[in-house]
Design a protein around this motif. Structure first.
Motif, short mmCIF file in Angstrom:
data_model
loop_
_atom_site.label_atom_id
_atom_site.label_comp_id
_atom_site.label_asym_id
_atom_site.label_seq_id
_atom_site.Cartn_x
_atom_site.Cartn_y
_atom_site.Cartn_z
N LYS A 606 2.69 34.33 -16.19
CA LYS A 606 1.34 34.76 -15.82
C LYS A 606 1.00 34.30 -14.41
O LYS A 606 0.39 35.04 -13.64
CB LYS A 606 0.34 34.21 -16.82
CG LYS A 606 0.45 34.83 -18.21
CD LYS A 606 -0.60 34.24 -19.15
CE LYS A 606 -0.49 34.86 -20.53
NZ LYS A 606 -1.48 34.26 -21.48
N ALA A 607 1.39 33.04 -14.10
CA ALA A 607 1.10 32.55 -12.75
C ALA A 607 1.85 33.35 -11.69
O ALA A 607 1.30 33.67 -10.62
CB ALA A 607 1.48 31.07 -12.67
N LYS A 608 3.08 33.70 -11.99
CA LYS A 608 3.86 34.50 -11.04
C LYS A 608 3.26 35.90 -10.87
O LYS A 608 3.17 36.42 -9.75
CB LYS A 608 5.30 34.61 -11.55
CG LYS A 608 6.25 35.25 -10.57
CD LYS A 608 7.67 35.21 -11.08
CE LYS A 608 8.64 35.84 -10.09
NZ LYS A 608 10.03 35.83 -10.61
N ALA A 609 2.81 36.49 -11.99
CA ALA A 609 2.19 37.81 -11.89
C ALA A 609 0.88 37.75 -11.12
O ALA A 609 0.57 38.64 -10.32
CB ALA A 609 1.95 38.37 -13.30
N LEU A 610 0.10 36.67 -11.33
CA LEU A 610 -1.15 36.51 -10.59
C LEU A 610 -0.89 36.38 -9.10
O LEU A 610 -1.60 36.97 -8.27
CB LEU A 610 -1.90 35.29 -11.13
CG LEU A 610 -3.21 34.94 -10.41
CD1 LEU A 610 -4.20 36.09 -10.55
CD2 LEU A 610 -3.80 33.67 -10.98
N LYS A 611 0.12 35.60 -8.75
CA LYS A 611 0.45 35.44 -7.33
C LYS A 611 0.89 36.76 -6.71
O LYS A 611 0.54 37.08 -5.57
CB LYS A 611 1.54 34.39 -7.19
CG LYS A 611 1.80 33.95 -5.76
CD LYS A 611 2.76 32.80 -5.70
CE LYS A 611 2.97 32.33 -4.26
NZ LYS A 611 3.92 31.20 -4.18
N ALA A 612 1.65 37.55 -7.48
CA ALA A 612 2.09 38.85 -6.97
C ALA A 612 0.90 39.79 -6.77
O ALA A 612 0.83 40.53 -5.77
CB ALA A 612 3.10 39.46 -7.94
N ARG A 613 -0.07 39.76 -7.69
CA ARG A 613 -1.25 40.61 -7.54
C ARG A 613 -2.08 40.18 -6.33
O ARG A 613 -2.61 41.02 -5.59
CB ARG A 613 -2.11 40.56 -8.81
CG ARG A 613 -1.50 41.29 -9.99
CD ARG A 613 -2.55 41.50 -11.08
NE ARG A 613 -3.10 40.24 -11.55
CZ ARG A 613 -2.60 39.53 -12.55
NH1 ARG A 613 -1.50 39.96 -13.17
NH2 ARG A 613 -3.17 38.42 -12.94
N GLN A 614 -2.21 38.87 -6.14
CA GLN A 614 -2.95 38.39 -4.99
C GLN A 614 -2.27 38.78 -3.68
O GLN A 614 -2.93 39.15 -2.71
CB GLN A 614 -3.10 36.88 -5.08
CG GLN A 614 -4.01 36.40 -6.20
CD GLN A 614 -4.05 34.90 -6.32
OE1 GLN A 614 -3.28 34.20 -5.65
NE2 GLN A 614 -4.94 34.38 -7.17
N THR A 615 -0.94 38.73 -3.66
CA THR A 615 -0.21 39.14 -2.46
C THR A 615 -0.40 40.63 -2.17
O THR A 615 -0.62 41.04 -1.02
CB THR A 615 1.28 38.82 -2.63
OG1 THR A 615 1.44 37.43 -2.95
CG2 THR A 615 2.05 39.14 -1.37
N ALA A 616 -0.32 41.43 -3.23
CA ALA A 616 -0.51 42.87 -3.05
C ALA A 616 -1.92 43.19 -2.59
O ALA A 616 -2.13 44.06 -1.74
CB ALA A 616 -0.19 43.60 -4.36
N GLN A 617 -2.93 42.48 -3.14
CA GLN A 617 -4.30 42.72 -2.73
C GLN A 617 -4.53 42.31 -1.28
O GLN A 617 -5.24 43.01 -0.54
CB GLN A 617 -5.25 41.93 -3.66
CG GLN A 617 -6.72 42.16 -3.40
CD GLN A 617 -7.12 43.60 -3.67
OE1 GLN A 617 -6.52 44.26 -4.53
NE2 GLN A 617 -8.11 44.09 -2.94
N SER A 618 -3.92 41.20 -0.87
CA SER A 618 -4.07 40.78 0.53
C SER A 618 -3.43 41.79 1.48
O SER A 618 -3.99 42.10 2.54
CB SER A 618 -3.44 39.40 0.71
OG SER A 618 -2.05 39.46 0.42
N LYS A 619 -2.27 42.34 1.10
CA LYS A 619 -1.65 43.37 1.93
C LYS A 619 -2.51 44.62 2.01
O LYS A 619 -2.64 45.25 3.07
CB LYS A 619 -0.27 43.72 1.36
CG LYS A 619 0.77 42.61 1.52
CD LYS A 619 2.12 43.06 0.98
CE LYS A 619 3.18 41.97 1.16
NZ LYS A 619 4.50 42.39 0.62
N LYS A 620 -3.12 44.97 0.88
CA LYS A 620 -3.99 46.15 0.86
C LYS A 620 -5.21 45.94 1.74
O LYS A 620 -5.62 46.84 2.49
CB LYS A 620 -4.42 46.44 -0.57
CG LYS A 620 -5.22 47.71 -0.74
CD LYS A 620 -5.55 47.96 -2.21
CE LYS A 620 -6.38 49.22 -2.37
NZ LYS A 620 -6.72 49.46 -3.82
N ASP A 621 -5.79 44.74 1.70
CA ASP A 621 -6.94 44.44 2.54
C ASP A 621 -6.57 44.48 4.02
O ASP A 621 -7.33 44.97 4.86
CB ASP A 621 -7.51 43.07 2.18
CG ASP A 621 -8.08 43.04 0.76
OD1 ASP A 621 -8.37 44.14 0.24
OD2 ASP A 621 -8.21 41.94 0.20
#
Length: 671
Positions: A606-621
């Protein structure tokens, strides 16, 4: 030299006229002027420059178009109003002379009657125009049909409104043109499609209405008088368009016993013509006498024609089975993209609406709203509807134990006890009228709450009955006219269909963190209440240096974890994690706190998936920011407004999904 214009002779001062000037020009009283304006559809207007229209006067007033008032000068109702005024003076004179009988005779026989037929034809040149303006008329007439009779609202007006409304409902039942309905706080909304026009009206609930004094019933009564004439015209046109006789037969005695819709008997011109034709054929066959000639020959010809027709129908069905199956269905539209808006689907056809409840026999319990349920069931194909004898006359059966009943509409708590076997004759007609005691059910019968009918009508199909069982928590009753869009919360869809990936895991993690912080606060309070022995021991062990070493080791571990070029990156990160966990256990033991449990593989995932989502969101921003740099100032501001509204909508939807997720978990825990 050009001719000079005088002040107040042109422009807005000439185009507008005050209400006082209009009353003086028409030479009628103010109440009659109001009635005339309502009948003719003339409303007050607001000029652009009130000062110019009022000729520099400062007092407030009401304005009308001058041409509208000139149009009223030729209205035939003006003469009727003057005749009524003259007659009221004669009645007052007779009462002043104590001639009561003459006053009664004048009021009963000499009062001129006002007809509004010509006004309806003037205001609605075509029948479609009348249908478009039928929404307000139906809402007001249904409102007056449910009011109690008072001095302001006579019983005759209420009875007339009830009859016109029931006639209109009978047309909807016969043609199956009712499409949607919705239960709201104000009342019940209905929508019908007549000749391509969508008509929506509001029907209040049948509660006891309180007639207040702050409502001007004279104005509303004027609207009711005009709308009654309008609905009478519309009902006549609708009935004759489908071959029915208007007005239908009305049984006053049955209506007094509470029959309502069942008090009307529809008759058709086509049916009467077919009966007359059959009688003529019978006379021709009997040659005017009671004996039939050549009956065997005629019967043989009839049987031969019937057999040929059956063979042709069978061959047509065998040749085109797919066309036969698809002939009564409507195409559905699916969105081209997965994230696109949900496309509005076409409504039901008359054939589908007429067969929705046609295979069932319903019984309405005494606590359910009988009229609205009966109207919906009959409009969507139900032929056999029964109810308790207390609810009125006209039911298919008043016996609640009738074995022909398949569905019973109840609004009670959960029923559990089966009804004991009834001893009696097998024929339900010969059995005495029986009622079931509260808490008992009839085996083999489906018990549902009234909302099931409304939801089936709006969805256009039969829904699961177990979700609407007595005592069950009902599904959300959503307005059928609000279509869900992408990004908004849809209570009818499941959480898996509309929540983003990982939103549920993130919600669970936040709840666990809140619980852990609460436990830490409790343990800290307990440690402070002790005599301080643990504090002395902790001071001897140099916790600060240990914590600093742990932080440095964590930074190194994060650095190695981000470096993916080495082969032993996973091994190093796992060893460092173990050391960090061991150090945390030592710190917890020294400070007297509970020892933290090592994270499982599921938590790591779950922590790894959360980090991946945060990375994707930062790239999108970051990508959005780069795109905004290339926009003009005007487009950037517009884009920021759109982004703000979208973020606000997403936040509201996320809150609603979290609330629903919490309720579902609580329900599963209780179960």
């Amino acid at each position: 030299m050009a001719k000079q214009k005088k002040k107040g002779q042109s422009g807005q001062a000439k185009n507008y006229i005050t209400r006082t000037q209009a009353v003086r020009k028409l030479q009628i009283s103010l109440p009659d002027f109001r009635r005339l304006c309502i009948f003719k559809g003339i409303y007050p207007r607001e000029p652009r420059n009130i000062k110019k229209a009022n000729k520099s006067a400062s007092h407030s007033t009401t304005f009308y178009y001058t041409k509208d008032v000139q149009y009223l000068l030729h209205e035939p109702l003006l003469q009727k109003f003057r005749e009524q005024k003259a007659l009221s003076k004669k009645i007052a004179r007779s009462l002043g002379r104590n001639e009561v009988q003459d006053a009664v005779r004048l009021e009963k026989y000499a009062m001129p009657k006002i007809k509004l037929d010509h006004i309806v034809r003037e205001r609605y040149p075509t029948f479609v125009d009348a249908l478009r303006d039928l929404d307000d008329a139906l809402s007001l007439l249904f409102l007056f049909a449910n009011l109690p009779s008072t001095s302001a609202v006579p019983a005759k007006v209420i009875a007339r409104c009830q009859r016109l409304c029931h006639e209109f409902e009978h047309y909807l039942i016969t043609t199956h043109t009712l499409r949607k309905s919705f239960l709201s706080i104000k009342g019940i909304y209905y929508q019908a499609t007549i000749q391509g026009q969508d008509i929506m009206w509001l029907v209040p609930y049948k509660f006891v209405q309180r007639v207040t004094q702050d409502v001007d019933y004279r104005i509303m009564g004027t609207f009711v008088e005009f709308y009654c004439t309008l609905l009478g015209f519309v009902n006549y046109r609708l009935y004759t368009s489908i071959g029915l006789v208007y007005p239908p037969k009305f049984d006053v005695a049955s209506d007094e016993r509470g029959a309502e819709l069942s008090a009307f008997t529809l008759e058709g011109h086509r049916v009467a013509g077919a009966i007359d034709q059959k009688e003529d054929e019978q006379k021709m066959l009997t040659n005017g006498h009671g004996q039939i000639q050549n009956s065997e020959t005629i019967q043989a010809q009839i049987d031969k024609i019937a057999q040929e027709a059956e063979v042709e129908d069978d061959t047509k069905e065998d040749e085109n089975p797919e066309e036969q199956a698809d002939s009564g269905t409507i195409d559905t539209f699916t969105p081209a993209a997965p994230e696109g808006d949900i496309l509005p689907q076409p409504d039901l056809t008359g054939d589908e609406a007429s067969t929705l409840f046609s295979n069932f026999t319903f019984f309405i319990s005494r606590e359910a709203p009988r009229h609205s349920v009966e109207f919906l069931l009959r409009a969507f194909g139900a032929k056999r509807i029964g109810w308790d004898a207390v609810l009125g006359d006209g039911a298919f059966t008043h016996d609640e134990t009738d074995p022909r009943i398949t569905h019973q509409i109840v609004d009670r708590p959960a029923l559990a006890q089966p009804l004991p076997a009834l001893q009696g004759q097998s024929d339900p007609k010969d059995q005495p009228l029986q009622a079931i005691k509260p808490g008992y059910i009839v085996p083999g019968r489906v018990y549902i709450q009234p909302q099931w009918i409304w939801d089936c009508v709006n969805e256009g199909k039969l829904l699961r009955t177990d979700l609407y069982a007595p005592g069950a928590t009902l599904p959300p009753h959503i307005s059928p006219w609000i279509k869900p869009t992408s990004g908004q919360y849809d209570p009818r869809a499941t959480l898996e269909e509309q929540e983003p990936a990982g939103e549920a895991d993130q919600d669970i993690e936040e709840e666990e963190e809140n619980a852990d912080s609460a436990e830490e606060v409790e343990t800290d309070d307990g440690d402070e209440s002790e005599d301080g022995e643990n504090e002395v021991d902790a001071g001897d062990m140099d916790v600060a240096s240990a914590s600093s070493e742990a932080e440095s080791e964590e930074e190194v571990a994060d650095g190695f974890a981000g470096f993916e070029g080495t082969e032993d990156a996973d091994g190093l990160s796992s060893d460092l994690d173990d050391e960090a966990q061991h150090q945390k256990e030592l710190e917890a033991e020294a400070s007297g706190r509970p020892i933290p449990v090592a994270k499982s593989k599921e938590d790591a995932r779950k922590a790894k998936a959360l980090k991946a989502r945060q990375t994707a969101q930062s790239k999108k921003d970051e990508e959005i920011e780069r795109q905004k740099m290339m926009m003009s100032n005007k487009k950037r501001k517009l884009f920021e407004k759109m982004q703000y509204s979208n973020n606000k909508r997403d936040l509201e939807a996320e809150k609603l999904r979290a609330k629903r997720r919490k309720l579902e978990r609580a329900g599963k825990g209780k179960a």
